[in-house]
Write a protein that holds these residues in place. Structure first.
Motif, PDB file in Angstrom:
ATOM      1  N   PHE A   1     -11.387   5.818  -1.264  1.00 59.26           N
ATOM      2  CA  PHE A   1     -11.217   6.299   0.114  1.00 59.26           C
ATOM      3  C   PHE A   1     -12.607   6.650   0.653  1.00 59.26           C
ATOM      4  O   PHE A   1     -13.212   7.621   0.202  1.00 59.26           O
ATOM      5  CB  PHE A   1     -10.282   7.515   0.094  1.00 59.26           C
ATOM      6  CG  PHE A   1      -9.983   8.140   1.441  1.00 59.26           C
ATOM      7  CD1 PHE A   1     -10.074   7.435   2.630  1.00 59.26           C
ATOM      8  CD2 PHE A   1      -9.563   9.480   1.506  1.00 59.26           C
ATOM      9  CE1 PHE A   1      -9.782   8.024   3.859  1.00 59.26           C
ATOM     10  CE2 PHE A   1      -9.264  10.085   2.714  1.00 59.26           C
ATOM     11  CZ  PHE A   1      -9.376   9.352   3.897  1.00 59.26           C
TER      12      PHE A   1
ATOM     13  N   HIS B   1       0.855  -1.201   0.000  1.00 58.87           N
ATOM     14  CA  HIS B   1       0.000   0.000   0.000  1.00 58.87           C
ATOM     15  C   HIS B   1       0.885   1.242   0.000  1.00 58.87           C
ATOM     16  O   HIS B   1       1.470   1.594   1.020  1.00 58.87           O
ATOM     17  CB  HIS B   1      -0.909  -0.009   1.243  1.00 58.87           C
ATOM     18  CG  HIS B   1      -1.849   1.156   1.348  1.00 58.87           C
ATOM     19  ND1 HIS B   1      -3.179   1.007   1.730  1.00 58.87           N
ATOM     20  CD2 HIS B   1      -1.684   2.492   1.143  1.00 58.87           C
ATOM     21  CE1 HIS B   1      -3.764   2.195   1.754  1.00 58.87           C
ATOM     22  NE2 HIS B   1      -2.868   3.114   1.406  1.00 58.87           N
TER      23      HIS B   1
ATOM     24  N   HIS C   1     -10.117   9.145  -4.639  1.00 57.66           N
ATOM     25  CA  HIS C   1      -9.312   9.489  -3.465  1.00 57.66           C
ATOM     26  C   HIS C   1      -9.872  10.739  -2.786  1.00 57.66           C
ATOM     27  O   HIS C   1      -9.881  10.860  -1.570  1.00 57.66           O
ATOM     28  CB  HIS C   1      -7.858   9.719  -3.905  1.00 57.66           C
ATOM     29  CG  HIS C   1      -6.862   9.718  -2.787  1.00 57.66           C
ATOM     30  ND1 HIS C   1      -5.589  10.203  -2.932  1.00 57.66           N
ATOM     31  CD2 HIS C   1      -6.940   9.277  -1.509  1.00 57.66           C
ATOM     32  CE1 HIS C   1      -4.925  10.066  -1.791  1.00 57.66           C
ATOM     33  NE2 HIS C   1      -5.726   9.507  -0.911  1.00 57.66           N
TER      34      HIS C   1
ATOM     35  N   HIS D   1      -6.090   0.211   6.502  1.00 67.09           N
ATOM     36  CA  HIS D   1      -6.198   1.116   7.670  1.00 67.09           C
ATOM     37  C   HIS D   1      -6.910   0.399   8.815  1.00 67.09           C
ATOM     38  O   HIS D   1      -6.274  -0.096   9.717  1.00 67.09           O
ATOM     39  CB  HIS D   1      -6.879   2.463   7.357  1.00 67.09           C
ATOM     40  CG  HIS D   1      -6.040   3.375   6.529  1.00 67.09           C
ATOM     41  ND1 HIS D   1      -4.920   3.982   7.005  1.00 67.09           N
ATOM     42  CD2 HIS D   1      -6.158   3.776   5.237  1.00 67.09           C
ATOM     43  CE1 HIS D   1      -4.379   4.731   6.057  1.00 67.09           C
ATOM     44  NE2 HIS D   1      -5.116   4.615   4.964  1.00 67.09           N
TER      45      HIS D   1
ATOM     46  N   TYR E   1      -3.737  11.409  -7.142  1.00 62.90           N
ATOM     47  CA  TYR E   1      -3.396  12.821  -6.987  1.00 62.90           C
ATOM     48  C   TYR E   1      -3.537  13.557  -8.324  1.00 62.90           C
ATOM     49  O   TYR E   1      -3.010  14.643  -8.499  1.00 62.90           O
ATOM     50  CB  TYR E   1      -1.968  12.992  -6.463  1.00 62.90           C
ATOM     51  CG  TYR E   1      -1.769  12.489  -5.045  1.00 62.90           C
ATOM     52  CD1 TYR E   1      -2.427  13.087  -3.971  1.00 62.90           C
ATOM     53  CD2 TYR E   1      -0.919  11.423  -4.788  1.00 62.90           C
ATOM     54  CE1 TYR E   1      -2.234  12.626  -2.674  1.00 62.90           C
ATOM     55  CE2 TYR E   1      -0.717  10.959  -3.494  1.00 62.90           C
ATOM     56  CZ  TYR E   1      -1.381  11.568  -2.442  1.00 62.90           C
ATOM     57  OH  TYR E   1      -1.196  11.122  -1.169  1.00 62.90           O
TER      58      TYR E   1
ATOM     59  N   GLY F   1       1.230  13.037   2.916  1.00 61.52           N
ATOM     60  CA  GLY F   1       0.412  13.596   3.992  1.00 61.52           C
ATOM     61  C   GLY F   1       0.462  12.784   5.271  1.00 61.52           C
ATOM     62  O   GLY F   1       0.876  13.274   6.323  1.00 61.52           O
ATOM     63  N   SER F   2       0.077  11.518   5.175  1.00 64.12           N
ATOM     64  CA  SER F   2      -0.090  10.747   6.410  1.00 64.12           C
ATOM     65  C   SER F   2       1.049   9.778   6.685  1.00 64.12           C
ATOM     66  O   SER F   2       1.078   9.164   7.759  1.00 64.12           O
ATOM     67  CB  SER F   2      -1.410   9.972   6.384  1.00 64.12           C
ATOM     68  OG  SER F   2      -1.379   8.993   5.382  1.00 64.12           O
TER      69      SER F   2
HETATM   70  O1  NIG Z   1      -3.881   6.417   3.002  1.00 64.80           O
HETATM   71  N1  NIG Z   1      -6.345   8.238   3.631  1.00 64.80           N
HETATM   72  C1  NIG Z   1      -6.234   8.648   2.497  1.00 64.80           C
HETATM   73  N2  NIG Z   1      -5.156   8.627   1.753  1.00 64.80           N
HETATM   74  C2  NIG Z   1      -3.837   8.590   2.238  1.00 64.80           C
HETATM   75  C3  NIG Z   1      -3.312   9.922   2.609  1.00 64.80           C
HETATM   76  C4  NIG Z   1      -3.084  10.725   1.424  1.00 64.80           C
HETATM   77  C5  NIG Z   1      -2.598  12.111   1.710  1.00 64.80           C
HETATM   78  O2  NIG Z   1      -2.724  12.651   2.823  1.00 64.80           O
HETATM   79  O3  NIG Z   1      -2.058  12.678   0.747  1.00 64.80           O
HETATM   80  C6  NIG Z   1      -3.722   7.564   3.346  1.00 64.80           C
HETATM   81  O4  NIG Z   1      -3.469   7.872   4.517  1.00 64.80           O
END
Ligand code: NIG
Ligand code: FE
Length: 426
Positions: free
Chosen positions: A225, A83, A188, A276, A155, A332-333
């Motif tokens: 998502f 992932h 997404h 997740h 993206y 991001g995460s």
């Molecule tokens: O798997 N949760 C949604 N998508 C990503 C984060 C993507 C981002 O913040 O750019 C994830 O955590």
């Protein structure tokens, strides 16, 4: 005699799950451990795994064949990172700093930052730039011991930019030792230009993007998502249902920030994985086990978002779900390419043992990508993808957290990375 053209000897410990299917429940932690081991390959395939004394009896090197000394290190299968959000432009270190000052991931997403800020940056670069970035990240993953990676779009969020992301993966992956598995993640986020007409964006995904992705063979899987700031269960059901009709496998970002009932949806769709799962209900987890849908933990992301919830490692194992651990590499995460980090967090915050985490990052991860017959364990007939860690045994992988010690990477039977200077084992 078995003929081989590459052999690795001097292995203090070799550890691998065994089989061509996922390890479940108690079996997740059953790994085969061989001390004083050797492994040999011919072409791309493993031909011998066993004790070094047996190796000398059973294997003969072809002329020009090569023996590599593991110098007392530990050998494991190459990591399979099931992932990631690999093809993007635009890091988000300022948002990270805002989060350190108290803003939440959801606050930032709700005001148009987060995923959508990476979307603007990704739209602004061409395919070649994106492919160069992907290649650099693949190099970095390889140096950290990853030999197969799943990679999602998501993206671009327009026909042109989603296709650009997926084809950048194909360009970058050409002749690279890390194998890439493409996933289409058009679902997404709702792009800004569709903010007030989200249904039209779902129509675009179903009527234009999915047919184009399937026609040009640009992805094996589709993902969505489900979240208050992204897609509803109904929207995800529609997109992924259409993906299945086009012959794609499906995966789902499920119950990351709240219990949305998304694990149940993944099971209903017969998804390859639900990922997740921090907020999934017991019923959702039971549904995954029943459907044979893998549960992918992304414990480095859970940690990086400073969530109160923990990755539900033990709950998944106890329910009999095929547990996978991956990075979730994205700006991001979880901005780390390190499967070692995923392993540390899986054990230290997700409740897995080291042996369970090894199976979850190799064989089970290969199963989640439909490749357990080919990769994910060290057995004759499988692809020779393995890593020499400069560590005396597998426990040190997690015990000595924070510092990856990859000494050598063999992918497809070729030595493709060697740390320099050589990392001493100890
Ligand atoms: O798997 N949760 C949604 N998508 C990503 C984060 C993507 C981002 O913040 O750019 C994830 O955590
Ligand atoms: Fe993700």
């Amino acid at each position: 005699m078995i003929e081989a053209d590459l052999a690795v000897t001097g292995i203090r410990e070799l550890a691998t799950p065994v089989g061509k299917g996922p390890r479940l429940g108690r079996d997740l932690g059953q790994v085969r451990v061989i001390e004083k081991a050797a492994i040999a390959s011919r072409g791309e395939q493993i031909v011998f795994v066993g004790e070094e004394t047996d190796y000398h009896q059973a294997v003969q090197l072809t002329s020009g064949g090569r023996t590599i000394d593991a110098q007392g290190g530990t050998v494991l299968p190459g990591f399979v990172d099931a992932h990631t959000h690999l093809p993007f432009a635009g890091w988000r270190e300022r948002e990270f700093d805002e989060r350190l000052r108290g803003a939440t991931y959801s606050d930032i997403a709700a005001r148009g930052g987060g995923i959508l800020s990476t979307v603007s940056c990704t739209r602004a670069v061409d395919r070649e730039q994106l492919a160069r970035d992907v290649r650099n990240r693949l190099d970095s993953m390889l140096r950290l011991g990853t030999t197969t990676v799943e990679a999602k779009s998501g993206y671009g969020l327009s026909v042109q930019d989603e296709l650009k992301q997926l084809s950048a993966l194909s360009v970058a992956g050409r002749d690279h030792p890390v194998e890439i598995v493409n996933t289409f993640l058009g679902a997404h986020a709702i792009p800004v230009e569709y903010r007030d007409r989200r249904e039209a964006y779902v129509d675009l995904l179903v009527d234009e993007l999915l047919p184009a992705v399937a026609r040009d063979n640009l992805a094996e899987y589709a993902d969505a998502f489900v979240d208050a700031n992204a897609f509803t269960l109904e929207e995800a059901r529609r997109v992924l249902g259409a993906a299945r009709e086009h012959g794609l496998g499906v995966r789902l970002h499920a119950d990351q920030l709240a219990n949305d009932g998304a694990a149940e949806l993944a099971a209903e769709l017969g998804a390859a994985s639900a990922d997740h799962l921090e907020h999934s209900s017991d019923a959702g987890i039971a549904a995954l086990a029943e459907a044979g849908t893998c549960g992918v933990l992304l414990p480095a992301a859970t940690f990086f978002l400073m969530m109160d919830a923990r990755p539900p490692g033990r709950r998944l194992v106890d329910a009999g779900v095929a547990v996978v651990v991956a990075t979730d590499f994205n700006p991001g995460s979880c901005p780390t390419e390190s499967m070692g980090a995923a392993l540390w967090f899986a054990c230290l915050t997700g409740g897995l043992t080291v042996d369970e985490a090894i199976s979850a990052t190799t064989l089970n991860a290969a199963h989640a990508l439909g490749r357990a017959d080919r990769i994910g364990s060290l057995e004759p007939g499988k692809r020779a993808d393995f890593v020499v860690h400069a560590l005396p045994n597998r426990y040190h992988l997690v015990y000595r957290f924070g510092v990856p010690r990859v000494a050598k990477v063999i992918a497809g039977g070729r030595l493709v990375y060697e740390s320099s200077p050589a990392a001493p084992v100890g």
